[in-house]
Design a protein around this motif. Structure first.
Motif, mmCIF file in Angstrom:
data_model
loop_
_atom_site.group_PDB
_atom_site.id
_atom_site.type_symbol
_atom_site.label_atom_id
_atom_site.label_comp_id
_atom_site.label_asym_id
_atom_site.label_seq_id
_atom_site.Cartn_x
_atom_site.Cartn_y
_atom_site.Cartn_z
ATOM 1 N N UNK A 57 -6.538 14.470 -2.242
ATOM 2 C CA UNK A 57 -5.411 14.603 -3.080
ATOM 3 C C UNK A 57 -4.991 13.351 -3.791
ATOM 4 N N UNK A 58 -5.024 12.293 -2.924
ATOM 5 C CA UNK A 58 -4.712 11.139 -3.315
ATOM 6 C C UNK A 58 -5.630 10.563 -4.483
ATOM 7 N N UNK A 59 -6.643 10.981 -4.461
ATOM 8 C CA UNK A 59 -7.587 10.428 -5.579
ATOM 9 C C UNK A 59 -7.219 11.148 -6.902
ATOM 10 N N UNK A 60 -7.126 12.340 -6.652
ATOM 11 C CA UNK A 60 -6.699 13.483 -7.683
ATOM 12 C C UNK A 60 -5.448 13.139 -8.538
ATOM 13 N N UNK A 61 -4.422 12.709 -7.559
ATOM 14 C CA UNK A 61 -3.140 12.546 -8.109
ATOM 15 C C UNK A 61 -2.678 11.117 -8.204
ATOM 16 N N UNK A 62 -3.946 10.289 -8.183
ATOM 17 C CA UNK A 62 -3.586 8.575 -8.251
ATOM 18 C C UNK A 62 -2.470 8.151 -7.244
ATOM 19 N N UNK A 63 -2.652 8.754 -5.911
ATOM 20 C CA UNK A 63 -1.809 8.260 -5.009
ATOM 21 C C UNK A 63 -2.511 7.637 -3.804
ATOM 22 N N UNK A 64 -1.946 7.270 -2.681
ATOM 23 C CA UNK A 64 -2.508 6.524 -1.651
ATOM 24 C C UNK A 64 -2.344 6.961 -0.289
#
Length: 366
Positions: free
Chosen positions: A349-356
């Motif tokens: 999810x972090x990779x898809x939404x540019x999160x960490x």
């Protein structure tokens, strides 16, 4: 805007993100001997994988406060020091990955003494069979026609279970847990007391709304009294028995209105967050499902009481989870089956939404 990847603080505890793992039974503990209710290597690997996957908070499966409180002979428990020692290994690893360890304290009540879900579809085990016992409940009403009729709890019996919840909370703290969730959902014992469908008592623990919530509030008070002030308590609720939502079902049960009213009582007694699910108290209830089908119940509690909530129920996609938070419907999302399918959901999810989210140092590469 609240993101899946922002931290969340309750009391003095900060959870690194809003992607949390809901309790899911594994039915993998030993059914007899000294290892009854003791977490195994399976439980360690199962929970550890989600921690290395970046999940911010992991809540163990329903963990029984007493042997007769297990839903099956293969459930986890927290009624002795052997169980505590085994849990310490798990909580230490979760913390080493930056994940907050939580435990769901439970008593199955009339739904107890059943097979594993993959064995005979979780059929009831009668008291005269190996590993079986007589369940207890607020009233002598079996869960379904195939189930053993439970023994109706006496007032002393009720108070004894309240003490067991408090003792279990003390052991959970010793085991290293930082969140204690009281299981009042899915037709377990507390839910059985809450709902007029399963609670037909005429004493101080039945009848009126105030009578039916008495047991739950006594459990909350007992757990809060032994749980540190700096650590949060969650309460898992079934927001409805799914009777009032069906115009063809005239049974009286627990409703969304009851949940909102009850949430205010919990808030006044030091509960920090409501984990909002639905159903589980009647095997023939007509449940209308779909993506995020339980989220509106969580949203209503949050809007009408101000009590923080976590939403659960067919939350599968990162965009969907993010929208639940950004629109103010919940403070966190609890993933269940989706985390069984993908232990690294948080990282994906972090990779898809540019999160960490945190990842193990062993996975870092220059």
């Amino acid at each position: 805007m609240t993101s899946l990847f922002t931290s969340y603080t309750l009391r003095s505890l900060t959870i690194p993100n809003r992607i949390w793992m809901a309790a899911m039974c594994q039915y993998s503990a030993a059914p007899e001997g000294e290892a009854v209710g003791v977490p195994t290597d399976w439980h360690f690997a199962h929970l550890a994988a989600r921690a290395t996957g970046g999940t911010g908070l992991i809540i163990t499966e329903a963990t029984a406060v007493s042997p007769e409180g297990r839903i099956s002979p293969y459930d986890l428990g927290i009624w002795n020091v052997t169980q505590v020692a085994a849990f310490q290994r798990i909580t230490a690893f979760l913390k080493s990955q930056g994940t907050v360890p939580g435990i769901q304290l439970a008593h199955a009540g009339r739904k107890a003494s059943t097979e594993r879900t993959w064995a005979d579809r979780g059929r009831p085990i009668s008291p005269d069979e190996p590993y079986g016992w007589t369940p207890v409940g607020p009233s002598a009403l079996p869960f379904d026609p195939a189930s053993t009729t439970p023994e109706e709890l006496s007032t002393d019996g009720i108070r004894g279970i309240v003490r067991k919840f408090a003792e279990a909370a003390e052991r959970a703290l010793a085991a290293g847990f930082e969140v204690a969730e009281i299981h009042g959902a899915h037709g377990y014992l507390i839910h059985q007391f809450l709902s007029p469908y399963s609670n037909q008592r005429t004493d101080e623990y039945g009848g009126s709304f105030e009578g039916r919530i008495r047991f739950a509030l006594e459990v909350v008070d007992a757990v809060r009294a032994v749980w540190p002030d700096e650590l949060p308590i969650f309460f898992r609720i079934s927001a409805t028995d799914w009777f009032t939502e069906n115009p063809e079902d005239d049974r009286e049960g627990w409703t969304a209105d009851d949940t909102v009213r009850f949430a205010k009582e919990l808030q006044a007694r030091g509960v920090d967050l409501m984990d909002v699910s639905t159903g589980g108290n009647a095997p023939d209830a007509k449940i209308v499902t779909g993506p995020g089908y339980q989220v509106p119940f969580a949203e209503r509690v949050r809007n009408e009481t101000g009590l923080p909530v976590a939403a659960v129920g067919m939350i599968t996609e990162p965009d969907q989870a993010q929208q639940i938070l950004t629109s103010g419907k919940a403070d966190a999302v609890l993933l269940a089956r989706e985390l069984l399918r993908d232990p690294y959901w948080a990282r994906h999810a972090a990779a898809e939404l540019d999160g960490e989210v945190a990842s193990p140092v062993q996975y870092h590469r220059a």
